[in-house]
Design an enzyme around this catalytic site. Structure first.
Site, PDB file in Angstrom:
ATOM      1  N   SER A   1       7.052  -3.968   3.770  1.00  0.00           N
ATOM      2  CA  SER A   1       7.548  -2.858   3.218  1.00  0.00           C
ATOM      3  C   SER A   1       7.199  -2.111   3.693  1.00  0.00           C
ATOM      4  CB  SER A   1       7.706  -2.194   1.567  1.00  0.00           C
ATOM      5  OG  SER A   1       8.215  -1.235   1.816  1.00  0.00           O
TER       6      SER A   1
ATOM      7  N   TYR B   1       3.236  -1.085  -6.209  1.00  0.00           N
ATOM      8  CA  TYR B   1       4.363  -2.003  -5.062  1.00  0.00           C
ATOM      9  C   TYR B   1       3.830  -1.706  -3.856  1.00  0.00           C
ATOM     10  CZ  TYR B   1       8.721  -2.562  -2.521  1.00  0.00           C
ATOM     11  OH  TYR B   1       9.659  -2.582  -1.613  1.00  0.00           O
TER      12      TYR B   1
END
Ligand SMILES: NC(=O)c1ccc[n+]([C@@H]2O[C@H](COP(=O)([O-])OP(=O)(O)OC[C@H]3O[C@@H](n4cnc5c(N)ncnc54)[C@H](OP(=O)(O)O)[C@@H]3O)[C@@H](O)[C@H]2O)c1
Length: 243
Positions: free
Chosen positions: A138, A151
């Site tokens: 990501s 995350y």
């Protein structure tokens, strides 16, 4: 249809995983996927593709469950040629107030689970000197985002895994790359408020959030012979927001 080989995609029940499952099936792969629950789309794919598609219930945070998924895929579908590590969760919250259990869970699913799954799958790839692995990381792992530190750490970890494994497995003719998407229209981003969403759109040169289909083309490229000399790389697909 001529088979392109066997692909295992984690977390294919919805969102980006489902888009990749659907597209690889359309391009002649024998596809297996797993997640904790099958969705409606899974039933439709079973009806349409019959034995070329398999769904298993499995949990990224449970080592035994990963072991049984890999065993069943190898038994039912044959040796795995392509592994796409896609399953992930985004637990948001300011680190100082997050519960330790929430931090442990996001690491267990996104990072530890991915390492354990890959460990099991690469054994046969090494024996066959054949394979391609894509880790879905990501832009949050590259640039960070307030409220997503845990995350972000897991996604940066996946890019590190990509580089390490590319070196380890390159001599065995196995390529390993990451795709780092920007903000995509999936369930994962449904929680974004209007202010955050508008800010993302304003900061994105191409003026919108991405869709799973924006990522699928890059998956096919990385799996194709055209990418035969590409390994250990992170390909960012984000409408230019990090440029
Ligand atoms: N959406 C974005 O903006 C965005 C941006 C960059 C990167 N990504 C990454 O892209 C990947 C896919 O995201 P998405 O947007 O498609 O998310 P999503 O719509 O929430 O789908 C996540 C998938 O992972 C599965 N999953 C979650 N926890 C699991 C577990 N413990 N065991 C097995 N499967 C599990 C889910 O199925 P079950 O719930 O049934 O288990 C589902 O199939 C993720 O790795 C995410 O971090 C997303």
């Amino acid at each position: 249809m001529k088979s392109n080989g066997v692909a295992l995609i984690s977390g294919g029940s919805r969102g980006l995983g489902l888009a990749m499952v659907t597209s690889l099936l359309e391009h002649g792969y024998r596809v297996a996927t797993f997640s904790r629950r099958p969705g409606e789309a899974i039933e439709r794919l079973k009806e349409k593709h019959g034995e070329r598609f398999s769904f298993f219930e499995g949990d990224m945070s449970d080592q035994a469950s990963l072991g049984s998924v890999v065993k069943r895929v190898e038994k039912d579908c044959g040796p795995i040629d392509v592994l796409i590590n896609n399953a992930g969760i985004a637990t948001d919250g300011v680190l100082a107030t997050m519960q330790p259990g929430q931090i442990e869970q996001v690491i267990a699913v996104n990072l530890t689970g991915t390492l354990l799954l890959t460990r099991l799958v690469v054994r046969q790839m090494v024996v066959r000197s054949r394979g391609s692995i894509i880790n879905i990381s990501s832009i949050i792992g590259l640039r960070g985002y307030a409220g997503l530190a845990a995350y972000s750490a897991t996604k940066a970890g996946l890019d590190g895994m990509t580089r390490g494994l590319a070196r380890e497995l390159g001599p065995r003719n196995i390529r390993v790359n990451s795709i780092a998407p920007g903000y995509l229209e999936t369930e994962m981003t449904h929680g974004l408020g209007d202010t955050q969403r508008n800010q993302i759109v304003r900061r994105t040169p191409l003026g919108r959030l991405g869709t799973p289909d924006d990522v699928v083309g890059a998956v096919h490229f990385l799996l194709s012979p055209a990418a035969g000399f590409i390994t250990g790389q992170v390909l960012t697909i984000d409408g230019g927001i990090t440029c």
